[in-house]
Design a protein around this motif. Sequence first.
Motif, PDB file in Angstrom:
ATOM      1  N   ALA A  13       0.801  -1.653   0.042  1.00 40.03           N
ATOM      2  CA  ALA A  13       0.133   0.292  -0.068  1.00 40.03           C
ATOM      3  C   ALA A  13       0.798   1.150  -0.157  1.00 40.03           C
ATOM      4  O   ALA A  13       2.319   1.276   0.753  1.00 40.03           O
ATOM      5  N   LYS A  17      -2.190   4.991  -3.709  1.00 40.75           N
ATOM      6  CA  LYS A  17      -3.001   5.656  -2.989  1.00 40.75           C
ATOM      7  C   LYS A  17      -4.501   5.581  -3.070  1.00 40.75           C
ATOM      8  O   LYS A  17      -5.460   5.712  -2.318  1.00 40.75           O
ATOM      9  N   THR A  37      -3.180   3.809   1.645  1.00 39.06           N
ATOM     10  CA  THR A  37      -5.049   4.250   2.460  1.00 39.06           C
ATOM     11  C   THR A  37      -4.953   5.629   2.001  1.00 39.06           C
ATOM     12  O   THR A  37      -5.130   6.024   1.458  1.00 39.06           O
ATOM     13  N   ASN A  90      -6.754  -0.787   1.014  1.00 40.65           N
ATOM     14  CA  ASN A  90      -5.993  -0.090   2.632  1.00 40.65           C
ATOM     15  C   ASN A  90      -6.750   0.777   3.423  1.00 40.65           C
ATOM     16  O   ASN A  90      -6.776   1.670   2.706  1.00 40.65           O
ATOM     17  N   LYS A 168      -2.472  -4.449   9.363  1.00 41.12           N
ATOM     18  CA  LYS A 168      -1.392  -4.439   8.777  1.00 41.12           C
ATOM     19  C   LYS A 168      -0.372  -3.629  10.156  1.00 41.12           C
ATOM     20  O   LYS A 168      -0.295  -2.830  10.659  1.00 41.12           O
ATOM     21  N   GLY A 219      12.149  -0.415   2.785  1.00 41.94           N
ATOM     22  CA  GLY A 219      13.811   0.292   2.218  1.00 41.94           C
ATOM     23  C   GLY A 219      15.378  -1.195   2.950  1.00 41.94           C
ATOM     24  O   GLY A 219      14.523  -1.942   4.301  1.00 41.94           O
ATOM     25  N   GLY A 248      11.781  -4.313   2.909  1.00 44.39           N
ATOM     26  CA  GLY A 248      13.086  -4.278   2.006  1.00 44.39           C
ATOM     27  C   GLY A 248      13.494  -5.415   1.032  1.00 44.39           C
ATOM     28  O   GLY A 248      14.529  -5.854   1.609  1.00 44.39           O
ATOM     29  N   SER A 270       9.593   0.135  -2.052  1.00 40.89           N
ATOM     30  CA  SER A 270      11.037   0.509  -1.926  1.00 40.89           C
ATOM     31  C   SER A 270      11.501  -0.019  -3.039  1.00 40.89           C
ATOM     32  O   SER A 270      12.611   0.438  -3.664  1.00 40.89           O
TER      33      SER A 270
HETATM   34  C1  LIG Z   1       6.450   6.453   0.694  1.00 45.55           C
HETATM   35  C2  LIG Z   1       5.145   6.096   1.233  1.00 45.55           C
HETATM   36  C3  LIG Z   1       3.914   5.950   1.323  1.00 45.55           C
HETATM   37  C4  LIG Z   1       3.297   4.820   2.055  1.00 45.55           C
HETATM   38  N1  LIG Z   1       2.367   4.760   2.488  1.00 45.55           N
HETATM   39  C5  LIG Z   1       1.825   4.192   2.943  1.00 45.55           C
HETATM   40  C6  LIG Z   1       0.134   3.577   3.722  1.00 45.55           C
HETATM   41  O1  LIG Z   1      -0.059   5.222   2.255  1.00 45.55           O
HETATM   42  N2  LIG Z   1      -0.304   3.104   3.619  1.00 45.55           N
HETATM   43  C7  LIG Z   1       0.242   1.817   4.092  1.00 45.55           C
HETATM   44  O2  LIG Z   1      -0.115   0.923   4.874  1.00 45.55           O
HETATM   45  N3  LIG Z   1       1.627   1.582   4.082  1.00 45.55           N
HETATM   46  C8  LIG Z   1       2.603   2.569   2.993  1.00 45.55           C
HETATM   47  N4  LIG Z   1       3.994   2.648   3.266  1.00 45.55           N
HETATM   48  C9  LIG Z   1       4.485   1.428   3.461  1.00 45.55           C
HETATM   49  C10 LIG Z   1       4.572   0.493   2.297  1.00 45.55           C
HETATM   50  O3  LIG Z   1       3.199  -0.029   2.422  1.00 45.55           O
HETATM   51  C11 LIG Z   1       5.985  -0.508   3.057  1.00 45.55           C
HETATM   52  O4  LIG Z   1       4.874  -1.495   4.003  1.00 45.55           O
HETATM   53  C12 LIG Z   1       6.931  -0.453   4.015  1.00 45.55           C
HETATM   54  O5  LIG Z   1       7.281   0.602   2.601  1.00 45.55           O
HETATM   55  C13 LIG Z   1       7.998  -1.647   3.844  1.00 45.55           C
HETATM   56  O6  LIG Z   1       7.581  -2.201   2.488  1.00 45.55           O
HETATM   57  P1  LIG Z   1       9.405  -1.527   1.652  1.00 45.55           P
HETATM   58  O7  LIG Z   1      10.769  -1.938   2.235  1.00 45.55           O
HETATM   59  O8  LIG Z   1       9.047  -2.814   0.557  1.00 45.55           O
HETATM   60  O9  LIG Z   1       9.027  -0.410   1.073  1.00 45.55           O
HETATM   61  C14 LIG Z   1       4.500   3.250   2.316  1.00 45.55           C
HETATM   62  C15 LIG Z   1       5.334   3.658   1.951  1.00 45.55           C
HETATM   63  C16 LIG Z   1       6.394   4.947   1.189  1.00 45.55           C
HETATM   64  C17 LIG Z   1       7.864   4.385   0.956  1.00 45.55           C
END
Ligand SMILES: Cc1cc2nc3c(=O)[nH]c(=O)nc-3n(C[C@H](O)[C@H](O)[C@H](O)COP(=O)(O)O)c2cc1C
Length: 287
Positions: A13, A17, A37, A90, A168, A219, A248, A270
């Motif tokens: 998510a 959005k 979300t 979400n 979550k 990340g 990550g 990420s």
């Molecule tokens: C810019 C950005 C915006 C995000 N917005 C949301 C969000 O609106 N709702 C949510 O549940 N997680 C959000 N996340 C979290 C991601 O869904 C994910 O749980 C988190 O980045 C870890 O995964 P990754 O390391 O692969 O990025 C966001 C992450 C980033 C980087």
Amino acid sequence: MGLPFTGRLGLAAGLDKNGDYIDALAALPFDFIEVGTVTPKPQPGNPKPRLFRLPHDEALINRMGFNNNGLDYLIKNLKKIQYKGILGINIGKNADTPQDRAIEDYLIGFQSVAPYASYITLNISSPNTKGLRDFQHGDLLKKLITALKQEQAHFFNQQKKYVPLVVKISPDLTAEALASMAAILLEQKVDGIIATNTTIDHSNVSDLNAADEEGGVSGKPLRNRSTEVIKQLSALVQKQIPIIGCGGIFSINDANEKLAAGASLIQVYSGLVYQGPALIRQLSSMK
Ligand SMILES: Cc1cc2nc3c(=O)[nH]c(=O)nc-3n(C[C@H](O)[C@H](O)[C@H](O)COP(=O)(O)O)c2cc1C
């Protein structure tokens, strides 16, 4: 979750959005896509700058604060999409909704998106909305989940569609907090858990200028912590609730670590930002 997943790979998510890009994202070999979300009313989110790229760390820090166009806008988009695959939606609360009315926001979210959602995720783990993470604990968690499970049953009785409810969680929970949360999620028969959201722990960030920016880290610096949370959670829920591993994932090896820790599905965000669509192709080749 009772859903026919074609594979394990999902989009996390926050990238889409408002559901503006679902059909475009579906051109990548994702097995499922999560949008949001979304909050009941549109809201601008935090002032810019609010998103920071840390290339050396292959990380992001964000304090977006649920910038989104609200439920009505998302639903207009959902009515137009061609995508027929698994779609998670979400939901969250508006920043100006007081804590004692937050559950109403989640209920409105659930009712509005249930007709379009393969599953619905309760985001109670973003670090960028004041008080949101309080819903991960004790009475608040119990009240929220009880209300939403009731709504889920009500929707099922009316529409004969069971919409799995997914929670979550944050990577910043202590082992004790995680254990009491797991007990509540098991008791309430929650259908899935996404582990994890971003972390407020900036200690693994080497870019010291960026490390001072408030917000959640995603990340590579998040990877091991989120895997650890999955391990702990997996021991607690003993396969009674499926776990969606997130945090990550930049390679097949990272994805396998999440699966070995106890995740059944994975999500990326990420990694896609840093490696582009090639990562999705690569990850989709693992089954
Ligand atoms: C810019 C950005 C915006 C995000 N917005 C949301 C969000 O609106 N709702 C949510 O549940 N997680 C959000 N996340 C979290 C991601 O869904 C994910 O749980 C988190 O980045 C870890 O995964 P990754 O390391 O692969 O990025 C966001 C992450 C980033 C980087």
